[in-house]
Design an enzyme around this catalytic site. Structure first.
Site, mmCIF file in Angstrom:
data_model
loop_
_atom_site.group_PDB
_atom_site.id
_atom_site.type_symbol
_atom_site.label_atom_id
_atom_site.label_comp_id
_atom_site.label_asym_id
_atom_site.label_seq_id
_atom_site.Cartn_x
_atom_site.Cartn_y
_atom_site.Cartn_z
ATOM 1 N N GLY A 1 0.516 -0.934 0.065
ATOM 2 C CA GLY A 1 -0.040 0.028 -0.579
ATOM 3 C C GLY A 1 0.700 1.717 0.186
ATOM 4 N N ARG B 1 1.558 -5.830 -5.194
ATOM 5 C CA ARG B 1 1.097 -6.505 -3.703
ATOM 6 C C ARG B 1 1.364 -8.600 -3.517
ATOM 7 N NH1 ARG B 1 -0.496 -4.845 1.039
ATOM 8 N NH2 ARG B 1 -2.295 -3.419 0.784
ATOM 9 N N ASP C 1 6.090 -8.228 4.635
ATOM 10 C CA ASP C 1 6.334 -8.658 3.581
ATOM 11 C C ASP C 1 6.840 -8.437 1.715
ATOM 12 O OD1 ASP C 1 4.027 -10.800 4.095
ATOM 13 O OD2 ASP C 1 2.874 -9.472 3.835
ATOM 14 N N LYS D 1 8.686 0.913 4.987
ATOM 15 C CA LYS D 1 7.505 1.359 4.018
ATOM 16 C C LYS D 1 6.634 0.730 5.035
ATOM 17 C CE LYS D 1 4.399 0.005 2.631
ATOM 18 N NZ LYS D 1 4.071 -0.723 1.424
ATOM 19 N N THR D 2 5.680 1.367 5.502
ATOM 20 C CA THR D 2 4.118 1.653 5.776
ATOM 21 C C THR D 2 3.333 2.199 7.196
ATOM 22 O OG1 THR D 2 2.376 -0.867 6.246
ATOM 23 C CG2 THR D 2 4.468 -0.629 7.609
ATOM 24 N N ASP E 1 0.923 0.932 9.035
ATOM 25 C CA ASP E 1 0.572 0.721 9.994
ATOM 26 C C ASP E 1 1.185 0.610 11.230
ATOM 27 O OD1 ASP E 1 -1.094 -0.606 7.812
ATOM 28 O OD2 ASP E 1 -0.543 -1.857 7.997
HETATM 29 P P1 FBP Z 1 1.330 -1.934 3.291
HETATM 30 O O1 FBP Z 1 1.462 -3.678 5.477
HETATM 31 O O2 FBP Z 1 1.196 -2.812 2.330
HETATM 32 O O3 FBP Z 1 1.491 -1.281 3.937
HETATM 33 O O4 FBP Z 1 -0.343 -2.214 3.864
HETATM 34 C C1 FBP Z 1 -1.236 -1.058 4.470
HETATM 35 C C2 FBP Z 1 -2.789 -1.459 4.400
HETATM 36 O O5 FBP Z 1 -3.323 0.401 4.391
HETATM 37 C C3 FBP Z 1 -3.049 -1.754 5.793
HETATM 38 O O6 FBP Z 1 -3.232 -0.896 6.966
HETATM 39 C C4 FBP Z 1 -4.565 -2.035 4.736
HETATM 40 O O7 FBP Z 1 -5.389 -3.230 5.897
HETATM 41 C C5 FBP Z 1 -4.189 -2.466 4.212
HETATM 42 O O8 FBP Z 1 -3.393 -2.170 3.708
HETATM 43 C C6 FBP Z 1 -5.423 -2.118 2.551
HETATM 44 O O9 FBP Z 1 -5.111 -3.165 1.504
HETATM 45 P P2 FBP Z 1 -4.905 -2.675 0.170
HETATM 46 O O10 FBP Z 1 -4.197 -1.947 -0.522
HETATM 47 O O11 FBP Z 1 -5.197 -3.761 -0.364
HETATM 48 O O12 FBP Z 1 -6.851 -2.087 0.388
#
Ligand code: FBP
Length: 480
Positions: free
Chosen positions: A81, A137, A167, A193-194, A196
């Site tokens: 993300g 992803r 990941d 990066k994230t 979260d």
């Molecule tokens: P990353 O782990 O790739 O940084 O993404 C985090 C996140 O924003 C989570 O908080 C959320 O649950 C998920 O991505 C949503 O995924 P998608 O972008 O596939 O809808």
């Protein structure tokens, strides 16, 4: 390149010319180098077998020294993300003079050899999003995928920078190992990066993007709280992104001081949380308050068996908790509990979900500076022949000039875990530490937030003005 200047707002244009502050260490890349500082870590058996070429790597520290001067051709990819600041990692790599190849739309760009040469970053400096090269992803694990990844080597790349979360950095470790096995010279470096915040470790203080995303959510939560205390008729149930980890919720709680914030890591049952919320609503009603602000981490979905069953999984085996309406389920359960208790007051809940709103905003100064520094460090790591490492900038709660830099073998962060029914090597998700200072501070503070309305309204992210407004590091960093 964006087609025309009209595609940038006045604030975007003002941010394009922002010059990130640099750590003193990174002011002259020719005067620093990475040196090993620790022994290798003893990995568990299965990991040792899977990473025979990289398992013995030590940690490195960036320190004054003579840096080599070699022209580099580097590949870069965004993975997962979006998170604010990512473009600055690429801008910094670009500014080193390296020739840059951007793989398009995430790791699949490497496998399918979809790329573009990055010849300008001028319209992406200090901008949110990952739109310069896109993201995705894809998990890299099969033999076929590994063979396809040799494109990176075929491009004659000295280094590949993978900008991603847990990941994605698992992919980085796998590729580093495979490239060495194949005798390739492409070094692989991971950038944490994230939004979260779950890619942390003893060395990694925070992932980039967390600061900007939480400040964006906190602005909205603060505004909602002001509305709640003004109109005095709604309970706002606000779900926040973050997967299994509740760092985003914890940070937003510090920034806004809601009446209640659930923390998944407390390991409470759904019934306990519902009971606690019903208690709170009744107590507040008795104090004449039929309104409130409640924060819920999206990881609570993991307690909702029925909803979980229908949740789709991503290629890494993560359930798409962002698609589960946890806040609505909880509202229903709380309503039923209040009925059971013959509650006579008004319970008017409104639900919100804050996630995508914060993943691509204009990065805060913290993230803009952090990402630019990460990009420079990625360059130095590749130049100094490091591979299979992730960058760990430290002392982030101090002035940027004081930040220090480590490079940590990604395997040090890994363990074996069951994903999609199979044991796989993955980076351990870093959850809220129940003994950590941030959580203990929260426990101490939340008691008065419950009944006395001490809402904070942090307002929008500030780019101009005093350092207190523009440059504050996240709470969970300063409370580490
Ligand atoms: P990353 O782990 O790739 O940084 O993404 C985090 C996140 O924003 C989570 O908080 C959320 O649950 C998920 O991505 C949503 O995924 P998608 O972008 O596939 O809808």
């Amino acid at each position: 390149m964006r087609k025309c200047k009209d595609m940038a707002s006045p604030l975007q244009r003002a941010r394009l010319v922002f010059k990130p502050s640099l750590p003193d260490l990174l002011k002259d890349l020719g005067a620093v180098c990475f040196s090993p500082i620790s022994d290798s870590k003893d990995l568990d058996g299965a990991l040792k077998e899977l990473f025979p070429n990289t398992r013995h790597f030590p940690c490195y520290q960036l320190a004054p020294g003579k840096g080599k001067e070699i022209p580099l051709k580097i590949g870069v990819v965004f993975s997962g993300g979006p998170a604010p600041g990512g473009h600055n990692v690429i801008a910094a790599l670009f500014d080193t003079g390296a020739k840059l190849i951007g793989f398009l739309d995430g790791p699949s760009g490497i496998l399918e050899n979809k790329f573009k040469e990055i010849v300008s970053v001028d319209s992406y400096r200090n901008q949110g999003g990952f739109d310069l090269i896109g993201s995705g992803r894809t998990k890299i694990e099969t033999q076929e995928q590994l063979e396809a990844s040799l494109t990176a080597i075929a491009h004659d790349l000295v280094g590949l920078v993978i900008i991603g979360g847990d990941d994605s950095n698992t992919n980085a470790a796998v590729l580093a190992e495979y490239f060495l096995q194949k005798g390739g010279k492409t070094r692989v470096v991971g950038v944490p990066k994230t939004i979260d915040g779950d890619l942390q470790s003893e060395d990694i203080e925070i992932s980039f993007g967390f600061d900007s995303a939480t400040k964006t959510y906190a602005e909205i939560i603060g505004n909602i709280a002001k509305d709640a205390i003004s109109s005095k008729k709604y309970y706002h149930f606000i779900r926040l992104m973050g997967r299994s980890a509740s760092h985003v919720t914890l940070e937003c709680a510090f920034l806004t001081q809601p009446n209640f914030a659930a923390i998944t890591e407390e390991n409470k049952t759904l019934n306990t949380i519902v009971d606690e919320l019903a208690d709170l609503i009744i107590k507040r009603y008795e104090a004449g308050k039929n309104y409130g602000v409640i924060l819920l981490p999206e990881g609570l979905a993991e307690l909702m068996e029925e909803q979980l069953k229908s949740g789709r999984k991503d290629p890494h085996g993560n359930v798409g908790v962002s698609q589960i309406d946890t806040e609505k389920v909880l509202v229903d359960l709380v309503r039923k509990q209040l009925e059971k208790r013959n509650f006579k007051g008004n319970f008017n809940p409104l639900t919100h979900f804050l996630g995508y709103e914060g993943r691509s905003c204009l990065p805060t100064n913290f993230d803009a500076n952090y990402c630019y520094a990460l990009g420079l460090c990625a360059f130095v790591a590749i130049r100094d022949d490091l591979t299979g490492v992730i960058l760990a900038l430290q002392k982030l709660e101090q002035k940027v000039s004081q930040w220090t830099v480590k490079a940590v073998p990604i395997t040090h962060l890994m363990h074996m875990e069951t994903r999609l029914g199979k044991q796989k090597p993955v980076i351990c998700k870093y959850l809220v530490d129940m003994k950590g200072k941030a959580y203990l501070d929260f426990v101490r503070l939340k008691k008065s937030w419950a009944m006395e309305d001490q809402y904070l309204c942090p307002g929008p992210i500030q780019f101009f003005g005093s350092g207190e407004l523009t440059d504050a590091a996240p709470n969970i960093v300063s409370r580490r």
